[in-house]
Design a protein around this motif. Sequence first.
Motif, PDB file in Angstrom:
ATOM      1  N   GLY A 164      90.786 102.455  52.296  1.00  0.00           N
ATOM      2  CA  GLY A 164      90.617 103.456  53.342  1.00  0.00           C
ATOM      3  C   GLY A 164      89.715 102.971  54.461  1.00  0.00           C
ATOM      4  N   LEU A 165      88.631 102.282  54.109  1.00  0.00           N
ATOM      5  CA  LEU A 165      87.719 101.757  55.128  1.00  0.00           C
ATOM      6  C   LEU A 165      88.393 100.667  55.963  1.00  0.00           C
ATOM      7  CD1 LEU A 165      84.396 101.565  53.076  1.00  0.00           C
ATOM      8  CD2 LEU A 165      84.955 103.177  54.908  1.00  0.00           C
ATOM      9  N   ILE A 166      89.181  99.828  55.316  1.00  0.00           N
ATOM     10  CA  ILE A 166      89.920  98.796  56.053  1.00  0.00           C
ATOM     11  C   ILE A 166      90.904  99.455  57.022  1.00  0.00           C
ATOM     12  CG2 ILE A 166      91.605  96.930  55.835  1.00  0.00           C
ATOM     13  CD1 ILE A 166      90.276  96.253  53.132  1.00  0.00           C
ATOM     14  N   SER A 167      91.610 100.480  56.545  1.00  0.00           N
ATOM     15  CA  SER A 167      92.561 101.195  57.394  1.00  0.00           C
ATOM     16  C   SER A 167      91.848 101.859  58.575  1.00  0.00           C
ATOM     17  CB  SER A 167      93.308 102.249  56.580  1.00  0.00           C
ATOM     18  OG  SER A 167      94.065 103.103  57.409  1.00  0.00           O
ATOM     19  N   PHE A 168      90.691 102.453  58.321  1.00  0.00           N
ATOM     20  CA  PHE A 168      89.949 103.111  59.399  1.00  0.00           C
ATOM     21  C   PHE A 168      89.505 102.090  60.449  1.00  0.00           C
ATOM     22  CE2 PHE A 168      85.894 104.557  61.246  1.00  0.00           C
ATOM     23  CZ  PHE A 168      86.336 105.722  61.853  1.00  0.00           C
ATOM     24  N   ARG A 169      89.055 100.941  59.998  1.00  0.00           N
ATOM     25  CA  ARG A 169      88.663  99.893  60.938  1.00  0.00           C
ATOM     26  C   ARG A 169      89.859  99.438  61.765  1.00  0.00           C
ATOM     27  NH1 ARG A 169      85.209  97.730  64.411  1.00  0.00           N
ATOM     28  NH2 ARG A 169      85.325  95.446  64.496  1.00  0.00           N
ATOM     29  N   TYR A 170      90.989  99.268  61.104  1.00  0.00           N
ATOM     30  CA  TYR A 170      92.218  98.865  61.789  1.00  0.00           C
ATOM     31  C   TYR A 170      92.632  99.921  62.815  1.00  0.00           C
ATOM     32  CZ  TYR A 170      97.236  97.870  62.326  1.00  0.00           C
ATOM     33  OH  TYR A 170      98.479  97.631  62.829  1.00  0.00           O
ATOM     34  N   ALA A 171      92.533 101.199  62.435  1.00  0.00           N
ATOM     35  CA  ALA A 171      92.890 102.285  63.347  1.00  0.00           C
ATOM     36  C   ALA A 171      91.946 102.328  64.543  1.00  0.00           C
ATOM     37  CB  ALA A 171      92.864 103.619  62.609  1.00  0.00           C
ATOM     38  N   THR A 172      90.675 102.063  64.312  1.00  0.00           N
ATOM     39  CA  THR A 172      89.695 102.077  65.395  1.00  0.00           C
ATOM     40  C   THR A 172      90.012 101.001  66.431  1.00  0.00           C
ATOM     41  OG1 THR A 172      87.970 102.900  63.900  1.00  0.00           O
ATOM     42  CG2 THR A 172      87.246 101.836  65.947  1.00  0.00           C
ATOM     43  N   ILE A 173      90.312  99.810  65.956  1.00  0.00           N
ATOM     44  CA  ILE A 173      90.652  98.718  66.876  1.00  0.00           C
ATOM     45  C   ILE A 173      91.974  99.013  67.571  1.00  0.00           C
ATOM     46  CG2 ILE A 173      91.236  96.267  67.014  1.00  0.00           C
ATOM     47  CD1 ILE A 173      89.359  95.831  64.608  1.00  0.00           C
ATOM     48  N   GLY A 174      92.964  99.460  66.800  1.00  0.00           N
ATOM     49  CA  GLY A 174      94.285  99.711  67.360  1.00  0.00           C
ATOM     50  C   GLY A 174      94.294 100.825  68.386  1.00  0.00           C
ATOM     51  N   ALA A 175      93.555 101.913  68.120  1.00  0.00           N
ATOM     52  CA  ALA A 175      93.525 103.032  69.059  1.00  0.00           C
ATOM     53  C   ALA A 175      92.884 102.627  70.379  1.00  0.00           C
ATOM     54  CB  ALA A 175      92.776 104.210  68.447  1.00  0.00           C
ATOM     55  N   ALA A 176      91.974 101.675  70.336  1.00  0.00           N
ATOM     56  CA  ALA A 176      91.324 101.217  71.568  1.00  0.00           C
ATOM     57  C   ALA A 176      92.175 100.214  72.335  1.00  0.00           C
ATOM     58  CB  ALA A 176      89.969 100.589  71.230  1.00  0.00           C
ATOM     59  N   GLN A 177      93.067  99.504  71.614  1.00  0.00           N
ATOM     60  CA  GLN A 177      93.823  98.433  72.254  1.00  0.00           C
ATOM     61  C   GLN A 177      95.272  98.797  72.545  1.00  0.00           C
ATOM     62  OE1 GLN A 177      92.445  95.656  73.320  1.00  0.00           O
ATOM     63  NE2 GLN A 177      90.448  96.223  72.515  1.00  0.00           N
ATOM     64  N   HIS A 178      95.927  99.446  71.604  1.00  0.00           N
ATOM     65  CA  HIS A 178      97.356  99.724  71.756  1.00  0.00           C
ATOM     66  C   HIS A 178      97.661 101.050  71.059  1.00  0.00           C
ATOM     67  CE1 HIS A 178     101.600  97.734  72.005  1.00  0.00           C
ATOM     68  NE2 HIS A 178     101.510  98.882  72.641  1.00  0.00           N
ATOM     69  N   GLN A 179      97.173 102.142  71.646  1.00  0.00           N
ATOM     70  CA  GLN A 179      97.212 103.436  70.976  1.00  0.00           C
ATOM     71  C   GLN A 179      98.620 103.952  70.754  1.00  0.00           C
ATOM     72  OE1 GLN A 179      97.785 106.828  72.069  1.00  0.00           O
ATOM     73  NE2 GLN A 179      96.864 107.807  70.287  1.00  0.00           N
ATOM     74  N   ALA A 180      99.552 103.642  71.665  1.00  0.00           N
ATOM     75  CA  ALA A 180     100.923 104.131  71.526  1.00  0.00           C
ATOM     76  C   ALA A 180     101.558 103.640  70.235  1.00  0.00           C
ATOM     77  CB  ALA A 180     101.762 103.694  72.727  1.00  0.00           C
ATOM     78  N   TRP A 181     101.290 102.383  69.863  1.00  0.00           N
ATOM     79  CA  TRP A 181     101.799 101.854  68.596  1.00  0.00           C
ATOM     80  C   TRP A 181     100.991 102.408  67.428  1.00  0.00           C
ATOM     81  CZ3 TRP A 181     105.535  98.405  66.678  1.00  0.00           C
ATOM     82  CH2 TRP A 181     105.320  97.971  65.365  1.00  0.00           C
ATOM     83  N   THR A 182      99.679 102.374  67.557  1.00  0.00           N
ATOM     84  CA  THR A 182      98.796 102.735  66.451  1.00  0.00           C
ATOM     85  C   THR A 182      98.994 104.180  66.014  1.00  0.00           C
ATOM     86  OG1 THR A 182      97.191 101.149  67.317  1.00  0.00           O
ATOM     87  CG2 THR A 182      96.387 102.744  65.706  1.00  0.00           C
ATOM     88  N   TYR A 183      99.356 105.054  66.937  1.00  0.00           N
ATOM     89  CA  TYR A 183      99.537 106.465  66.600  1.00  0.00           C
ATOM     90  C   TYR A 183     100.518 106.634  65.444  1.00  0.00           C
ATOM     91  CZ  TYR A 183      99.783 111.500  67.348  1.00  0.00           C
ATOM     92  OH  TYR A 183      99.698 112.862  67.187  1.00  0.00           O
ATOM     93  N   TYR A 184     101.544 105.798  65.405  1.00  0.00           N
ATOM     94  CA  TYR A 184     102.591 105.926  64.388  1.00  0.00           C
ATOM     95  C   TYR A 184     102.440 104.953  63.230  1.00  0.00           C
ATOM     96  CZ  TYR A 184     104.913 108.283  68.310  1.00  0.00           C
ATOM     97  OH  TYR A 184     105.216 109.122  69.352  1.00  0.00           O
TER      98      TYR A 184
END
Length: 687
Positions: A188-208
């Motif tokens: 879960g922590l790894i996923s949260f870190r990944y989501a944090t980076i993704g939402a800042a860089q490429h949110q349209a992809w990360t949302y899904y």
Amino acid sequence: MVTRNQLPESKSRQQYRDDLDGLRGIAIALVVAFHVWMGRVSGGVDVFLVLSGFFFTGMVLRRTDTTGSAGIGPTLRRTGRRLFPALVVVLAAVAVATVVARPYTQWGDTSAQLLASGFYFQNWYLATAEMDYASPDPSISPLQHLWSMAVQGQFYLVILAVIALWARLRPQSDRHRGLLLTVLVIVGLISFRYATIGAAQHQAWTYYDSAARVWELLAGAALAVAAPWISIPNWARWCAASLGLAMVLSCGLLIDGASEFPGPAALFPVVATVALILSGMHLSSSERPWANRLLAGRLCTELGAIAYPLYLWHWPILIFYLAETGNAHAGFTDGLIVIAVSIVLALATTRIIEAPLRKRSTPVPDTGRSAKYRTGVGTLVAAIGVVVLASSLGWQVVSRTNPAEPPQALEPNEYPGAAALLDGIDPPPAPMRPSVFEGQADAPPPTVDGCITPNREVRTCTYGDTTAGRSIAVVGGSHSEHWIPALELLSYDYDFRIVTFLKEGCPLVLVDQPSYAEAPFPECREWSEEVLDRLAQDQPDWVFTISTRFRPYNDGDEVPPEYFDVWSALSDRGMKVLALRDTPRLRHNGVFYKAVDCLAQRGTTPVSCGIDRAVALDPRDPAEGPAAAYSNIFPLDLNDAVCRPDRCHVAEGNVLIYRDEHHLTASYARSLAPELGRRIAMITEWW
């Protein structure tokens, strides 16, 4: 924190959580209301994700504790009876409504999304298509909301496999339950870190992205694993319940989840849901805090009972309503009608289909019918599902084995394109080319060969006369790209090469969130900075890019203030710029629409599918005035070759202008080459 063995027996067993049923009811009410009236993400889906992780993991763990096995077969059958029947009915309704009410040019995409939804990979379909989770309007898919169902379905399979493996390997001790909890927390922590980076860089992809969403489900799953050890003081329960409910209710008002989730902002609804789960844990209904008892009330639990079918129904009902009316959003009264219809369909789905199939030993409520009725319903639903998915698969097979091929060259007397406007050529009647089926595929070379990047990578390609000494660098997003077919023709005639620096949805910009963007997009800034450095190193003779942009909330076009910083940066690097005014975008009442979809509807013409010029463009090129202050900026405006004085049609000279809402077809771009060449020659004096 105490061990399970230290807990009283009443606390070691999970009490039925009718308050969480009510929380589901509140969540679906928020989802529907925010979608219908506010065009925002409420956080209700994130509440669903946490609850799904908690309930499903808890169910599998209880089976494991009782039988020693995760019971993969029984669990999948039970979950399937819960999920598939209502989903199949909604997919069938969307398929029929699409065929009856929507243009036939949409059937192919809808059939692909029917398959993606039916097989639980809709989130990946949307991520790949780069579809932002925008406010609902007629251009949005009626199946877009099923991304969350896909994420949950994928999670169910993975967590079931993990617990099954854990149950097979573990000794019977709580220490190894702690090991399972540790694994879930780390992932879960790894996923949260990944989501944090993704939402800042490429949110349209990360949302899904399932990997960016799984931390929300794992928050609930971890609670289910840790439940036997959790003991909370009463005062903390009351604080958690009150704060959690307030956070759930206020999330959509405080945070625009469409542009910020699943990054750190999603902690708001996730923490709220965790707080409400914890506040009522190991207590009877009467012992729970006031907020939990409020959620356990009849109104909330009745909504919770139909939350799943209501979620399935409300979005397609809303989208088809907006598509038929042409409105950008629903008003108060028509929104109430959309909600009422959705609730009626959800109740009918629950009573007629879900309930009898979920509880095989129980007669259908209020009917007294027997297992024969349930068998009939099950058979009918299965048959409908097979027909819908088989038909969708067949459509995809046929369309992919017989793809539309765009025209490579058109006879100029029969298909003059832009020359019909510029030279007054009146061609003989001929079938429009590209056709409505060919239009989407009639794209410029970088779209076909991948030289326009969807990510942070700087890709560069060379087109036209690749051996020429002179060069023009085409820089920016897809609106710079769609001029390449015209530039290619000029390149061979006038001895220059075309070098591209292109990124999807990214004109050159030097800030994280420009004024025209709905959310931060730092990846675009980083890409732009590297491109500017590459241009300074390569020193092309000219830079070709777009100088204006449509006004998102008003008529006409403008030069965004962020473009001036880019002009200065190019000047500092010694770059001379061919600054081309952008072409009009097709929109009605603020809603974008595709030219091919409009033309596929009965009674429409290239004129009626067009847009008034005054709505699309200012009377003069907005870049003319500001460009005078920059010695390196040379404005170009070719919109007289796209629009008539009063209206911009979607086809001219028998040639389709737009391949979607706002990109030129390659065929029409090629017809613009003579005029583009004349304008470039006036500035560069190359020919």
